[in-house]
Design a protein around this motif. Sequence first.
Motif, PDB file in Angstrom:
ATOM      1  N   TYR A  57       0.807  -1.217   0.000  1.00 34.14           N
ATOM      2  CA  TYR A  57       0.000   0.000   0.000  1.00 34.14           C
ATOM      3  C   TYR A  57       0.845   1.275   0.000  1.00 34.14           C
ATOM      4  O   TYR A  57       0.317   2.360  -0.289  1.00 34.14           O
ATOM      5  CB  TYR A  57      -0.930   0.009   1.220  1.00 34.14           C
ATOM      6  CG  TYR A  57      -1.854  -1.175   1.249  1.00 34.14           C
ATOM      7  CD1 TYR A  57      -2.907  -1.285   0.354  1.00 34.14           C
ATOM      8  CD2 TYR A  57      -1.663  -2.214   2.160  1.00 34.14           C
ATOM      9  CE1 TYR A  57      -3.756  -2.391   0.367  1.00 34.14           C
ATOM     10  CE2 TYR A  57      -2.498  -3.317   2.181  1.00 34.14           C
ATOM     11  CZ  TYR A  57      -3.538  -3.402   1.286  1.00 34.14           C
ATOM     12  OH  TYR A  57      -4.363  -4.496   1.299  1.00 34.14           O
TER      13      TYR A  57
ATOM     14  N   GLN B 266       0.454   5.599   3.654  1.00 33.23           N
ATOM     15  CA  GLN B 266      -0.970   5.973   3.654  1.00 33.23           C
ATOM     16  C   GLN B 266      -1.314   6.965   4.764  1.00 33.23           C
ATOM     17  O   GLN B 266      -2.499   7.194   5.038  1.00 33.23           O
ATOM     18  CB  GLN B 266      -1.829   4.714   3.796  1.00 33.23           C
ATOM     19  CG  GLN B 266      -1.704   3.731   2.635  1.00 33.23           C
ATOM     20  CD  GLN B 266      -2.394   4.220   1.378  1.00 33.23           C
ATOM     21  OE1 GLN B 266      -3.306   5.047   1.431  1.00 33.23           O
ATOM     22  NE2 GLN B 266      -1.966   3.723   0.218  1.00 33.23           N
TER      23      GLN B 266
ATOM     24  N   ASP C 118      -2.470   8.551   7.975  1.00 27.23           N
ATOM     25  CA  ASP C 118      -3.341   7.992   9.014  1.00 27.23           C
ATOM     26  C   ASP C 118      -4.628   7.401   8.449  1.00 27.23           C
ATOM     27  O   ASP C 118      -5.571   7.105   9.180  1.00 27.23           O
ATOM     28  CB  ASP C 118      -3.675   9.049  10.071  1.00 27.23           C
ATOM     29  CG  ASP C 118      -4.394  10.264   9.483  1.00 27.23           C
ATOM     30  OD1 ASP C 118      -4.545  10.332   8.249  1.00 27.23           O
ATOM     31  OD2 ASP C 118      -4.792  11.145  10.272  1.00 27.23           O
ATOM     32  N   LYS C 119      -4.669   7.202   7.125  1.00 28.23           N
ATOM     33  CA  LYS C 119      -5.851   6.622   6.485  1.00 28.23           C
ATOM     34  C   LYS C 119      -6.010   5.144   6.880  1.00 28.23           C
ATOM     35  O   LYS C 119      -5.042   4.405   6.961  1.00 28.23           O
ATOM     36  CB  LYS C 119      -5.711   6.727   4.965  1.00 28.23           C
ATOM     37  CG  LYS C 119      -6.903   6.187   4.179  1.00 28.23           C
ATOM     38  CD  LYS C 119      -6.562   6.015   2.702  1.00 28.23           C
ATOM     39  CE  LYS C 119      -6.117   7.307   2.066  1.00 28.23           C
ATOM     40  NZ  LYS C 119      -5.802   7.116   0.624  1.00 28.23           N
ATOM     41  N   GLN C 120      -7.244   4.729   7.134  1.00 30.40           N
ATOM     42  CA  GLN C 120      -7.499   3.320   7.403  1.00 30.40           C
ATOM     43  C   GLN C 120      -7.432   2.544   6.085  1.00 30.40           C
ATOM     44  O   GLN C 120      -8.085   2.913   5.114  1.00 30.40           O
ATOM     45  CB  GLN C 120      -8.855   3.135   8.073  1.00 30.40           C
ATOM     46  CG  GLN C 120      -9.049   1.754   8.666  1.00 30.40           C
ATOM     47  CD  GLN C 120     -10.326   1.658   9.473  1.00 30.40           C
ATOM     48  OE1 GLN C 120     -11.394   1.381   8.927  1.00 30.40           O
ATOM     49  NE2 GLN C 120     -10.231   1.901  10.763  1.00 30.40           N
ATOM     50  N   VAL C 121      -6.651   1.474   6.089  1.00 28.87           N
ATOM     51  CA  VAL C 121      -6.340   0.746   4.856  1.00 28.87           C
ATOM     52  C   VAL C 121      -7.001  -0.631   4.861  1.00 28.87           C
ATOM     53  O   VAL C 121      -6.819  -1.415   5.794  1.00 28.87           O
ATOM     54  CB  VAL C 121      -4.811   0.591   4.685  1.00 28.87           C
ATOM     55  CG1 VAL C 121      -4.475  -0.250   3.452  1.00 28.87           C
ATOM     56  CG2 VAL C 121      -4.136   1.965   4.594  1.00 28.87           C
TER      57      VAL C 121
ATOM     58  N   THR D  68      -7.915  -0.488  -0.762  1.00 29.97           N
ATOM     59  CA  THR D  68      -7.304   0.842  -0.753  1.00 29.97           C
ATOM     60  C   THR D  68      -6.329   1.018  -1.920  1.00 29.97           C
ATOM     61  O   THR D  68      -5.531   0.124  -2.213  1.00 29.97           O
ATOM     62  CB  THR D  68      -6.561   1.085   0.574  1.00 29.97           C
ATOM     63  OG1 THR D  68      -7.501   1.039   1.653  1.00 29.97           O
ATOM     64  CG2 THR D  68      -5.848   2.435   0.575  1.00 29.97           C
TER      65      THR D  68
ATOM     66  N   GLN E 291       1.436   2.375   7.906  1.00 28.07           N
ATOM     67  CA  GLN E 291       0.056   2.277   7.425  1.00 28.07           C
ATOM     68  C   GLN E 291      -0.844   1.768   8.547  1.00 28.07           C
ATOM     69  O   GLN E 291      -0.417   0.988   9.391  1.00 28.07           O
ATOM     70  CB  GLN E 291      -0.057   1.301   6.244  1.00 28.07           C
ATOM     71  CG  GLN E 291       0.896   1.541   5.109  1.00 28.07           C
ATOM     72  CD  GLN E 291       2.065   0.577   5.139  1.00 28.07           C
ATOM     73  OE1 GLN E 291       2.337  -0.068   6.150  1.00 28.07           O
ATOM     74  NE2 GLN E 291       2.756   0.473   4.026  1.00 28.07           N
ATOM     75  N   GLN E 292      -2.096   2.212   8.548  1.00 27.31           N
ATOM     76  CA  GLN E 292      -3.105   1.723   9.488  1.00 27.31           C
ATOM     77  C   GLN E 292      -3.951   0.670   8.779  1.00 27.31           C
ATOM     78  O   GLN E 292      -5.013   0.957   8.238  1.00 27.31           O
ATOM     79  CB  GLN E 292      -3.985   2.888   9.974  1.00 27.31           C
ATOM     80  CG  GLN E 292      -4.965   2.477  11.045  1.00 27.31           C
ATOM     81  CD  GLN E 292      -5.923   3.587  11.447  1.00 27.31           C
ATOM     82  OE1 GLN E 292      -6.733   3.402  12.341  1.00 27.31           O
ATOM     83  NE2 GLN E 292      -5.857   4.728  10.779  1.00 27.31           N
TER      84      GLN E 292
END
Length: 298
Positions: free
Chosen positions: A117, A120, A122-125, A129, A269-270
């Motif tokens: 990925y 990203q 702090d976007k929830q992945v 995504t 990544q989250q």
Amino acid sequence: MNILVTGGTGLIGSEFIRQHQKKHSFTVVSRNRDKAQALLGGDIDILDSVSKIEDMSAFDAVINLAGEPIADKRWTDTQKRIICESRWSATAEIVAKINDCKTPPKVFISGSAIGFYGNQLDKQVTEDTQPNDEFTHQLCSKWESIANGVDNSVTRVVLLRTGVVLTDKGGALGKMALPFKLGVGGKLGHGNQYLSWIHLQDMVDAIAFLLENEACNGAFNLTAPGPVTNSEFSNQLASALNRPCLFTVPSFVMKIAMGESSTMILEGQQVIPQKLTTAGFEFTYPSLTVALAEIYQG
């Protein structure tokens, strides 16, 4: 099942074999036969290369975990090629063998990583995504593309987008814990970057789940449902070790020490295991508190 495993002497592969060798029979590909035999035991068949396999029809499943460790050395151009080719060439050889046999294995489980990925913030992945195009994405994207070269009308293909595997048996956690054990641990950079992790036992259980669940195919995030920021991870690790969390390692120090590979630690990544939980998998260690307590307190 009769299972072929590449990368079977690694942290994940060896633990999976240890826990499941009474249920399944295993053949392991390893360049160091003596080391593999000593680690895995005499009941495991060892081959020194995939080329020695005459017919993949002998196997019900293939688990492909081979690859040069990604974070052990600085990412020079040469090291990047080694990291890529160790994954791409091994996977391509397996795919060719599967496609050439008369009765292909029912399932092909192939490694990947959440590096797919890219950064990203702090976007929830989830698995859907859109990735950010950088080295780790390019590495994993081609790795997955090669694995998907298997005829999936016959062989089910599952891709393991793995996070940081936590265990006291090796891997990243020991390196992370050392500064805390010495009393000089703390967050890295600003500390707001996410760490997506998975306990080794959940990793092993998830592979078994995906191996046996015929409805599962495609890419799966193998991460716990509770990713945390680096600051939170540092505090919880310090607490589990009964050590202070007082310091901050500046980003520029990490960049000097690790070069480009520091981006894996300073960005992150989250990642959420959306497909895995939807499929019905239940985590034994869904939270970091529970995972670290098991690792350090038994």
